[in-house]
Design a protein around this motif. Structure first.
Motif, PDB file in Angstrom:
ATOM      1  N   GLY A  18       0.845  -1.186   0.000  1.00  0.00           N
ATOM      2  CA  GLY A  18       0.000   0.000   0.000  1.00  0.00           C
ATOM      3  C   GLY A  18       0.884   1.241   0.000  1.00  0.00           C
ATOM      4  O   GLY A  18       1.739   1.403   0.865  1.00  0.00           O
ATOM      5  N   LEU A  19       0.698   2.100  -0.960  1.00  0.00           N
ATOM      6  CA  LEU A  19       1.580   3.245  -1.127  1.00  0.00           C
ATOM      7  C   LEU A  19       0.736   4.513  -1.207  1.00  0.00           C
ATOM      8  O   LEU A  19      -0.134   4.634  -2.071  1.00  0.00           O
ATOM      9  CB  LEU A  19       2.397   3.055  -2.405  1.00  0.00           C
ATOM     10  N   ALA A  20       0.997   5.432  -0.299  1.00  0.00           N
ATOM     11  CA  ALA A  20       0.312   6.721  -0.330  1.00  0.00           C
ATOM     12  C   ALA A  20       0.919   7.571  -1.437  1.00  0.00           C
ATOM     13  O   ALA A  20       2.099   7.418  -1.776  1.00  0.00           O
ATOM     14  CB  ALA A  20       0.464   7.421   1.016  1.00  0.00           C
ATOM     15  N   PRO A  21       0.142   8.485  -2.024  1.00  0.00           N
ATOM     16  CA  PRO A  21       0.666   9.316  -3.120  1.00  0.00           C
ATOM     17  C   PRO A  21       1.904  10.130  -2.733  1.00  0.00           C
ATOM     18  O   PRO A  21       2.789  10.345  -3.564  1.00  0.00           O
ATOM     19  CB  PRO A  21      -0.504  10.231  -3.468  1.00  0.00           C
ATOM     20  N   GLU A  22       1.999  10.536  -1.495  1.00  0.00           N
ATOM     21  CA  GLU A  22       3.168  11.321  -1.075  1.00  0.00           C
ATOM     22  C   GLU A  22       4.425  10.457  -0.890  1.00  0.00           C
ATOM     23  O   GLU A  22       5.539  10.973  -0.813  1.00  0.00           O
ATOM     24  CB  GLU A  22       2.887  12.123   0.201  1.00  0.00           C
ATOM     25  N   GLU A  23       4.273   9.152  -0.833  1.00  0.00           N
ATOM     26  CA  GLU A  23       5.411   8.254  -0.682  1.00  0.00           C
ATOM     27  C   GLU A  23       6.036   7.857  -2.018  1.00  0.00           C
ATOM     28  O   GLU A  23       7.139   7.329  -2.055  1.00  0.00           O
ATOM     29  CB  GLU A  23       4.993   6.981   0.057  1.00  0.00           C
ATOM     30  N   VAL A  24       5.336   8.106  -3.105  1.00  0.00           N
ATOM     31  CA  VAL A  24       5.790   7.657  -4.423  1.00  0.00           C
ATOM     32  C   VAL A  24       7.122   8.294  -4.800  1.00  0.00           C
ATOM     33  O   VAL A  24       8.033   7.624  -5.281  1.00  0.00           O
ATOM     34  CB  VAL A  24       4.712   7.950  -5.497  1.00  0.00           C
ATOM     35  N   ASN A  25       7.276   9.589  -4.569  1.00  0.00           N
ATOM     36  CA  ASN A  25       8.503  10.284  -4.977  1.00  0.00           C
ATOM     37  C   ASN A  25       9.721   9.764  -4.204  1.00  0.00           C
ATOM     38  O   ASN A  25      10.779   9.532  -4.789  1.00  0.00           O
ATOM     39  CB  ASN A  25       8.354  11.790  -4.797  1.00  0.00           C
ATOM     40  N   ALA A  26       9.575   9.574  -2.901  1.00  0.00           N
ATOM     41  CA  ALA A  26      10.698   9.073  -2.100  1.00  0.00           C
ATOM     42  C   ALA A  26      11.072   7.660  -2.533  1.00  0.00           C
ATOM     43  O   ALA A  26      12.260   7.328  -2.667  1.00  0.00           O
ATOM     44  CB  ALA A  26      10.345   9.107  -0.619  1.00  0.00           C
ATOM     45  N   LEU A  27      10.072   6.823  -2.779  1.00  0.00           N
ATOM     46  CA  LEU A  27      10.339   5.451  -3.209  1.00  0.00           C
ATOM     47  C   LEU A  27      10.946   5.425  -4.609  1.00  0.00           C
ATOM     48  O   LEU A  27      11.801   4.601  -4.905  1.00  0.00           O
ATOM     49  CB  LEU A  27       9.054   4.628  -3.158  1.00  0.00           C
ATOM     50  N   ARG A  28      10.530   6.344  -5.459  1.00  0.00           N
ATOM     51  CA  ARG A  28      11.077   6.429  -6.810  1.00  0.00           C
ATOM     52  C   ARG A  28      12.572   6.731  -6.762  1.00  0.00           C
ATOM     53  O   ARG A  28      13.364   6.100  -7.461  1.00  0.00           O
ATOM     54  CB  ARG A  28      10.355   7.527  -7.590  1.00  0.00           C
ATOM     55  N   GLN A  29      12.967   7.635  -5.887  1.00  0.00           N
ATOM     56  CA  GLN A  29      14.387   7.964  -5.751  1.00  0.00           C
ATOM     57  C   GLN A  29      15.179   6.790  -5.174  1.00  0.00           C
ATOM     58  O   GLN A  29      16.276   6.475  -5.641  1.00  0.00           O
ATOM     59  CB  GLN A  29      14.558   9.202  -4.869  1.00  0.00           C
ATOM     60  N   ASP A  30      14.616   6.128  -4.167  1.00  0.00           N
ATOM     61  CA  ASP A  30      15.301   4.978  -3.551  1.00  0.00           C
ATOM     62  C   ASP A  30      15.475   3.834  -4.551  1.00  0.00           C
ATOM     63  O   ASP A  30      16.553   3.253  -4.666  1.00  0.00           O
ATOM     64  CB  ASP A  30      14.522   4.477  -2.334  1.00  0.00           C
ATOM     65  N   MET A  31      14.418   3.526  -5.284  1.00  0.00           N
ATOM     66  CA  MET A  31      14.505   2.443  -6.256  1.00  0.00           C
ATOM     67  C   MET A  31      15.462   2.800  -7.391  1.00  0.00           C
ATOM     68  O   MET A  31      16.201   1.939  -7.879  1.00  0.00           O
ATOM     69  CB  MET A  31      13.119   2.116  -6.806  1.00  0.00           C
ATOM     70  N   GLY A  32      15.482   4.046  -7.782  1.00  0.00           N
ATOM     71  CA  GLY A  32      16.406   4.484  -8.827  1.00  0.00           C
ATOM     72  C   GLY A  32      17.850   4.338  -8.402  1.00  0.00           C
ATOM     73  O   GLY A  32      18.700   3.898  -9.187  1.00  0.00           O
ATOM     74  N   SER A  33      18.147   4.665  -7.136  1.00  0.00           N
ATOM     75  CA  SER A  33      19.529   4.532  -6.670  1.00  0.00           C
ATOM     76  C   SER A  33      19.929   3.060  -6.549  1.00  0.00           C
ATOM     77  O   SER A  33      21.079   2.697  -6.801  1.00  0.00           O
ATOM     78  CB  SER A  33      19.718   5.263  -5.340  1.00  0.00           C
ATOM     79  N   ILE A  34      18.994   2.205  -6.198  1.00  0.00           N
ATOM     80  CA  ILE A  34      19.284   0.768  -6.128  1.00  0.00           C
ATOM     81  C   ILE A  34      19.579   0.224  -7.527  1.00  0.00           C
ATOM     82  O   ILE A  34      20.544  -0.528  -7.736  1.00  0.00           O
ATOM     83  CB  ILE A  34      18.117   0.000  -5.470  1.00  0.00           C
ATOM     84  N   ILE A  35      18.786   0.612  -8.493  1.00  0.00           N
ATOM     85  CA  ILE A  35      18.997   0.142  -9.868  1.00  0.00           C
ATOM     86  C   ILE A  35      20.320   0.676 -10.403  1.00  0.00           C
ATOM     87  O   ILE A  35      21.059  -0.037 -11.088  1.00  0.00           O
ATOM     88  CB  ILE A  35      17.807   0.550 -10.757  1.00  0.00           C
ATOM     89  N   ASP A  36      20.664   1.930 -10.073  1.00  0.00           N
ATOM     90  CA  ASP A  36      21.957   2.487 -10.503  1.00  0.00           C
ATOM     91  C   ASP A  36      23.111   1.685  -9.907  1.00  0.00           C
ATOM     92  O   ASP A  36      24.114   1.442 -10.564  1.00  0.00           O
ATOM     93  CB  ASP A  36      22.067   3.957 -10.103  1.00  0.00           C
ATOM     94  N   TRP A  37      22.986   1.294  -8.642  1.00  0.00           N
ATOM     95  CA  TRP A  37      24.040   0.529  -7.980  1.00  0.00           C
ATOM     96  C   TRP A  37      24.202  -0.840  -8.641  1.00  0.00           C
ATOM     97  O   TRP A  37      25.316  -1.314  -8.863  1.00  0.00           O
ATOM     98  CB  TRP A  37      23.702   0.377  -6.502  1.00  0.00           C
ATOM     99  N   VAL A  38      23.101  -1.488  -8.994  1.00  0.00           N
ATOM    100  CA  VAL A  38      23.163  -2.790  -9.655  1.00  0.00           C
ATOM    101  C   VAL A  38      23.789  -2.645 -11.040  1.00  0.00           C
ATOM    102  O   VAL A  38      24.593  -3.480 -11.459  1.00  0.00           O
ATOM    103  CB  VAL A  38      21.766  -3.431  -9.732  1.00  0.00           C
ATOM    104  N   GLU A  39      23.445  -1.583 -11.761  1.00  0.00           N
ATOM    105  CA  GLU A  39      24.050  -1.355 -13.070  1.00  0.00           C
ATOM    106  C   GLU A  39      25.552  -1.099 -12.943  1.00  0.00           C
ATOM    107  O   GLU A  39      26.332  -1.468 -13.817  1.00  0.00           O
ATOM    108  CB  GLU A  39      23.368  -0.180 -13.770  1.00  0.00           C
TER     109      GLU A  39
END
Length: 95
Positions: A18-39
């Motif tokens: 369950g994700l509130a609309p205000e949590e989307v931006n923070a999660l987007r940044q976190d997931m992006g940094s994880i994907i960058d680290w894997v790359e």
């Protein structure tokens, strides 16, 4: 790699989070940094590095697969409160 809000919302829905609309931006940044680290890991040269022992390289220790009673009948029956010959004696339950 940058993820858009729609992709993050879809991933959260697939993961049953369950994700509130205000949590989307923070999660987007976190997931992006994880994907960058894997790359970034893909850039590491591992051509001369031997593989670690894994499930494909390990040899299982096998024993003969045979059914046995363990040949410990007397030891097992010594735990019985009452026995008759090589059998456990139990109270009668049917009249």
């Amino acid at each position: 790699m940058s993820l858009d809000a729609k992709t993050v919302t879809r991933i959260a829905r697939l993961a049953r989070i369950g994700l509130a609309p205000e949590e989307v931006n923070a999660l987007r940044q976190d997931m992006g940094s994880i994907i960058d680290w894997v790359e970034q890991l893909n850039e590491v040269d591992v051509t001369d590095v031997p593989p670690m022992i894994g499930t494909g390289l390990a040899k299982p220790r096998l024993r003969e697969d045979c059914v046995t009673d363990g040949n410990r009948r007397d030891d097992v029956l010594s735990n019985a409160p009452d026995r008759e010959g090589p059998f456990y004696t139990v109270p009668k339950v049917v009249e």
